[in-house]
Design a protein around this motif. Sequence first.
Motif, PDB file in Angstrom:
ATOM      1  N   ALA A 187     -12.148  15.956  12.162  1.00  0.00           N
ATOM      2  CA  ALA A 187     -11.419  15.537  13.353  1.00  0.00           C
ATOM      3  C   ALA A 187      -9.912  15.439  13.164  1.00  0.00           C
ATOM      4  O   ALA A 187      -9.182  15.331  14.142  1.00  0.00           O
ATOM      5  CB  ALA A 187     -11.974  14.197  13.842  1.00  0.00           C
ATOM      6  N   ARG A 188      -9.451  15.489  11.921  1.00  0.00           N
ATOM      7  CA  ARG A 188      -7.997  15.380  11.716  1.00  0.00           C
ATOM      8  C   ARG A 188      -7.312  16.674  12.145  1.00  0.00           C
ATOM      9  O   ARG A 188      -7.909  17.745  12.120  1.00  0.00           O
ATOM     10  CB  ARG A 188      -7.683  15.097  10.235  1.00  0.00           C
ATOM     11  N   ILE A 189      -6.025  16.581  12.428  1.00  0.00           N
ATOM     12  CA  ILE A 189      -5.298  17.763  12.920  1.00  0.00           C
ATOM     13  C   ILE A 189      -5.247  18.851  11.847  1.00  0.00           C
ATOM     14  O   ILE A 189      -5.144  20.036  12.153  1.00  0.00           O
ATOM     15  CB  ILE A 189      -3.879  17.396  13.424  1.00  0.00           C
ATOM     16  N   PHE A 221      -3.623   9.269  13.085  1.00  0.00           N
ATOM     17  CA  PHE A 221      -2.522  10.237  13.089  1.00  0.00           C
ATOM     18  C   PHE A 221      -1.318   9.631  12.388  1.00  0.00           C
ATOM     19  O   PHE A 221      -0.831   8.574  12.773  1.00  0.00           O
ATOM     20  CB  PHE A 221      -2.172  10.597  14.535  1.00  0.00           C
ATOM     21  N   LYS A 222      -0.854  10.320  11.345  1.00  0.00           N
ATOM     22  CA  LYS A 222       0.199   9.747  10.511  1.00  0.00           C
ATOM     23  C   LYS A 222       1.437  10.643  10.490  1.00  0.00           C
ATOM     24  O   LYS A 222       1.323  11.841  10.243  1.00  0.00           O
ATOM     25  CB  LYS A 222      -0.326   9.552   9.084  1.00  0.00           C
ATOM     26  N   ILE A 223       2.581  10.040  10.733  1.00  0.00           N
ATOM     27  CA  ILE A 223       3.847  10.776  10.775  1.00  0.00           C
ATOM     28  C   ILE A 223       4.773  10.223   9.686  1.00  0.00           C
ATOM     29  O   ILE A 223       4.869   9.014   9.512  1.00  0.00           O
ATOM     30  CB  ILE A 223       4.529  10.618  12.152  1.00  0.00           C
ATOM     31  N   ALA A 233      -9.089   9.074  -0.498  1.00  0.00           N
ATOM     32  CA  ALA A 233      -7.805   9.409  -1.124  1.00  0.00           C
ATOM     33  C   ALA A 233      -6.657   8.481  -0.746  1.00  0.00           C
ATOM     34  O   ALA A 233      -5.501   8.890  -0.715  1.00  0.00           O
ATOM     35  CB  ALA A 233      -7.419  10.861  -0.831  1.00  0.00           C
ATOM     36  N   CYS A 234      -6.966   7.215  -0.472  1.00  0.00           N
ATOM     37  CA  CYS A 234      -5.902   6.263  -0.169  1.00  0.00           C
ATOM     38  C   CYS A 234      -4.941   6.141  -1.353  1.00  0.00           C
ATOM     39  O   CYS A 234      -3.782   5.802  -1.168  1.00  0.00           O
ATOM     40  CB  CYS A 234      -6.490   4.900   0.157  1.00  0.00           C
ATOM     41  N   GLY A 235      -5.420   6.390  -2.552  1.00  0.00           N
ATOM     42  CA  GLY A 235      -4.566   6.305  -3.741  1.00  0.00           C
ATOM     43  C   GLY A 235      -3.864   7.613  -4.074  1.00  0.00           C
ATOM     44  O   GLY A 235      -3.313   7.744  -5.166  1.00  0.00           O
ATOM     45  N   THR A 271       0.811  -1.223   0.000  1.00  0.00           N
ATOM     46  CA  THR A 271       0.000   0.000   0.000  1.00  0.00           C
ATOM     47  C   THR A 271       0.840   1.267   0.000  1.00  0.00           C
ATOM     48  O   THR A 271       2.047   1.236   0.210  1.00  0.00           O
ATOM     49  CB  THR A 271      -0.935   0.056   1.232  1.00  0.00           C
ATOM     50  N   THR A 272       0.159   2.391  -0.200  1.00  0.00           N
ATOM     51  CA  THR A 272       0.819   3.696  -0.196  1.00  0.00           C
ATOM     52  C   THR A 272       1.314   4.083   1.192  1.00  0.00           C
ATOM     53  O   THR A 272       1.986   5.081   1.335  1.00  0.00           O
ATOM     54  CB  THR A 272      -0.154   4.800  -0.669  1.00  0.00           C
ATOM     55  N   ARG A 273       0.947   3.315   2.202  1.00  0.00           N
ATOM     56  CA  ARG A 273       1.499   3.589   3.520  1.00  0.00           C
ATOM     57  C   ARG A 273       2.591   2.586   3.872  1.00  0.00           C
ATOM     58  O   ARG A 273       2.871   2.313   5.020  1.00  0.00           O
ATOM     59  CB  ARG A 273       0.393   3.631   4.577  1.00  0.00           C
TER      60      ARG A 273
HETATM   61  C1  HEM Z   1     -10.085  -1.521   3.975  1.00  0.00           C
HETATM   62  C2  HEM Z   1      -9.558  -0.664   3.161  1.00  0.00           C
HETATM   63  C3  HEM Z   1      -9.382   0.768   3.551  1.00  0.00           C
HETATM   64  C4  HEM Z   1     -10.168   1.562   4.321  1.00  0.00           C
HETATM   65  C5  HEM Z   1     -11.454   1.199   5.035  1.00  0.00           C
HETATM   66  C6  HEM Z   1      -9.541   2.859   4.347  1.00  0.00           C
HETATM   67  C7  HEM Z   1     -10.069   3.960   4.983  1.00  0.00           C
HETATM   68  C8  HEM Z   1      -9.553   5.225   4.885  1.00  0.00           C
HETATM   69  C9  HEM Z   1     -10.198   6.422   5.300  1.00  0.00           C
HETATM   70  C10 HEM Z   1     -11.584   6.482   5.966  1.00  0.00           C
HETATM   71  C11 HEM Z   1      -9.382   7.458   5.016  1.00  0.00           C
HETATM   72  C12 HEM Z   1      -9.669   8.930   5.234  1.00  0.00           C
HETATM   73  C13 HEM Z   1      -9.159   9.389   6.511  1.00  0.00           C
HETATM   74  C14 HEM Z   1      -9.451  10.818   6.751  1.00  0.00           C
HETATM   75  O1  HEM Z   1      -9.550  11.604   5.807  1.00  0.00           O
HETATM   76  O2  HEM Z   1      -9.543  11.186   7.932  1.00  0.00           O
HETATM   77  C15 HEM Z   1      -8.200   6.916   4.436  1.00  0.00           C
HETATM   78  C16 HEM Z   1      -7.104   7.667   4.036  1.00  0.00           C
HETATM   79  C17 HEM Z   1      -5.946   7.103   3.542  1.00  0.00           C
HETATM   80  N1  HEM Z   1      -5.671   5.765   3.379  1.00  0.00           N
HETATM   81 FE1  HEM Z   1      -7.022   4.285   3.508  1.00  0.00          FE
HETATM   82  N2  HEM Z   1      -8.404   2.808   3.636  1.00  0.00           N
HETATM   83  C18 HEM Z   1      -8.258   1.547   3.136  1.00  0.00           C
HETATM   84  C19 HEM Z   1      -7.239   1.066   2.356  1.00  0.00           C
HETATM   85  C20 HEM Z   1      -6.080   1.776   2.107  1.00  0.00           C
HETATM   86  C21 HEM Z   1      -5.073   1.332   1.214  1.00  0.00           C
HETATM   87  C22 HEM Z   1      -5.087   0.033   0.436  1.00  0.00           C
HETATM   88  C23 HEM Z   1      -4.112   2.285   1.235  1.00  0.00           C
HETATM   89  C24 HEM Z   1      -2.862   2.317   0.418  1.00  0.00           C
HETATM   90  C25 HEM Z   1      -2.860   1.925  -0.880  1.00  0.00           C
HETATM   91  C26 HEM Z   1      -4.521   3.315   2.148  1.00  0.00           C
HETATM   92  C27 HEM Z   1      -3.816   4.484   2.431  1.00  0.00           C
HETATM   93  C28 HEM Z   1      -4.419   5.643   2.846  1.00  0.00           C
HETATM   94  C29 HEM Z   1      -3.852   6.952   2.680  1.00  0.00           C
HETATM   95  C30 HEM Z   1      -2.467   7.256   2.133  1.00  0.00           C
HETATM   96  C31 HEM Z   1      -4.812   7.869   3.100  1.00  0.00           C
HETATM   97  C32 HEM Z   1      -4.735   9.367   2.992  1.00  0.00           C
HETATM   98  C33 HEM Z   1      -3.851  10.004   3.953  1.00  0.00           C
HETATM   99  C34 HEM Z   1      -4.596  10.685   5.036  1.00  0.00           C
HETATM  100  O3  HEM Z   1      -4.921  10.007   6.000  1.00  0.00           O
HETATM  101  O4  HEM Z   1      -4.837  11.897   4.931  1.00  0.00           O
HETATM  102  N3  HEM Z   1      -5.735   2.980   2.655  1.00  0.00           N
HETATM  103  N4  HEM Z   1      -8.324   5.546   4.368  1.00  0.00           N
END
Ligand code: HEM
Lengths: 556, 105
Positions: free
Chosen positions: A249-251, A166-168, A461-463, A86-88
């Motif tokens: 709720a995010r910072i 919370f992501k660092i 925006a996980c992608g 994943t991107t994380r």
């Molecule tokens: C079960 C699958 C997943 C769920 C339920 C999920 C859920 C979420 C949610 C709800 C957010 C928004 C958080 C916010 O804006 O407060 C988010 C952001 C994010 N997720 Fe996911 N996600 C999933 C899979 C993934 C995958 C596969 C990746 C990497 C390819 C990923 C990486 C990220 C990233 C980079 C963000 C945006 C960064 C941020 O938090 O601002 N997630 N995810």
Amino acid sequence: MYRYDEFDHAFVNDRVAQFRDQVARRLSGELAEDAFKPLRLMNGVYLQLHAYMLRVAIPYGTLNSRQLRMLAHIARKYDRGYGHFTTRQNIQFNWPALSEIPDALADLASVEMHAIQTSGNCIRNVTADHFAGAAADEVADPRPYAEILRQWSSVHPEFSYLPRKFKIAVTGAERDRAAIQVHDIGLHLKKNDKGETGFAVYVGGGQGRTPMIAKKIRDFLPEEDLLSYTTAIVRVYNLHGRRDNKYKARIKILVHETGAEELARQVEVEFAELKNTELKLPDADIQAITSYFAPPALEPRAEGWANLAQWKKADSDFARWVHQNVQPHKHPDYGMVTISLKPIGGIPGDATDEQMEAVADIAEEYAFDEIRVSHEQNLILPHVALADLEPIYRALVATGLATANAGLITDIIACPGLDYCALANARSIPVAQEISNRFASADRQAEIGELKIKISGCINACGHHHVGHIGLLGVEKKGEELYQITLGGSGDENTSIGEIIGRGFEPEKVTDAIEVIVDTYLGLRLDQSENFLAAYRRVGPQPFKHALYGNAAAAA
Amino acid sequence: MTDKVLTANRLSDGISVWLDAAGTWNTSLQEAFVARHKEAVEALEATGKQAFADNKVVDVNVVDVEEVDGVLRPLRMRERIRAGGPTIPYAAGYAGLNATRSVVA
Ligand code: HEM
Ligand code: SF4
């Protein structure tokens, strides 16, 4: 790399035993879903469309061969023979049975891995530059600090129930490969004029439905203050973050609503209290952790230069791969290899158990037993002698992992989207596949040059679509999939959020739209050295709007 | 009234299932019991609630379907993909959806 001590082993094993008991009680009906759901999420277990999903943490994306083989084993034994990076910098397994997850976690614990804090409103896996400890342009290795933060944040009692996740992220080079400005806290490790080590501190970045670029609140934080200052930030957030509204709720929202200056002031007040407490990092502690990340002893291998020249001349595919996927290492006889998980028409970030085994073998034989996961969903061999590139390339070809496209238009980031994800509005993977197929020609990709396409299946925006040079966001309109295009985003040291270019495109039209955008760029760039992002920043959206929607839209 | 079926994910392994006419949770949407009037939908809802309370399934939902040439097709894309599996060949040998007939398109 970091090795668990006795405490770490005992802690992780206890957690597995605890979760085993919780799962047993859930399956027997003793625990109801409402009680169990938070417990499973604390152990990285989600429910997706087709099955459960297990997310395993890969701290700062660093793995050894033994660990990668274990991931292959998990894929084979508990899943359907593959995993999704994943991107994380983590890995997700898409099909594990709940009843077997405790066994999978026990297997992972045997190689010092777990799924703790991969979900929930806590401090998540700390990410770092995937070229850490190897890149020629690096000031210092960010991973020791990422590890210090990991230890500090693991089951931190004060910070286990934050307003939101919370992501660092930490980078140790001017060139930001960790996208620190779209994280809750971004740390840029650097040296000051006196040669001391410290951090520029960014806070309040994020993607999701409200993308924001982080604000710098400190130019230089001495390394000894890392934990006290970070604690101060998270404490201010914990107190004032918007618990009333999940979407606020995010910072980033707190920083936005409070103002960076005022927030920095509040942080300084907390920091003054914490600065000279046990949170101060003694030099000896930093040294001790740093020693775990000592680079391997790199013998001079100067013969690699001549070999490389010869091999390149003999095989143009190999030459192309070296040009695209190998980057300069601190040591001139070595390189950093990107193993693309983006085969043409493939699924971005997926690897089969056999591929994971093959990479583990290669890393063990040629690359000092080290593998990294990049946030661009590729694997990295950080220390490779130029003299070994040819056999490595052959081994990668044999397992289908030698695509020479790092940083090119087919090196697409895509989240799982509606093929797996319960939150999705639209599919991401088939869109990535079609674009990849359309631009399959290596010559055409080389002509286009650096271009980052990033696709998300919903606004979470996980992608990373907000920071794609070209971003694609899947939405649902009248029950059908539709893709909104953003242009000009970037997740590096000059971070920008992409701008929506106009109305969205149906699945069968979106690849054509990408092609129009690319052709427009090729037509207006000054020369080949002006990449897509630079050209977009120079000319703005109008030429692209015009090309996509015609005169009326361009005038609007 | 739109036809409806009852779907959920099995507790033990999370696999998507549909309630069939025999009252068992079936992994094939095509075997699902179709509710065509209000009382039948209420019965589905009650069955779903009970199965959830009995800790057999999670994420229980009634979803809209239509019958096309004898094949059940959920109205929402999300449910079509839940029924058919990922729309992409994700692993060696994977044929995608129901292999012979696509319910997604
Ligand atoms: C079960 C699958 C997943 C769920 C339920 C999920 C859920 C979420 C949610 C709800 C957010 C928004 C958080 C916010 O804006 O407060 C988010 C952001 C994010 N997720 Fe996911 N996600 C999933 C899979 C993934 C995958 C596969 C990746 C990497 C390819 C990923 C990486 C990220 C990233 C980079 C963000 C945006 C960064 C941020 O938090 O601002 N997630 N995810
Ligand atoms: S962006 Fe949306 S669709 Fe994609 S993985 Fe994240 S939550 Fe799922």
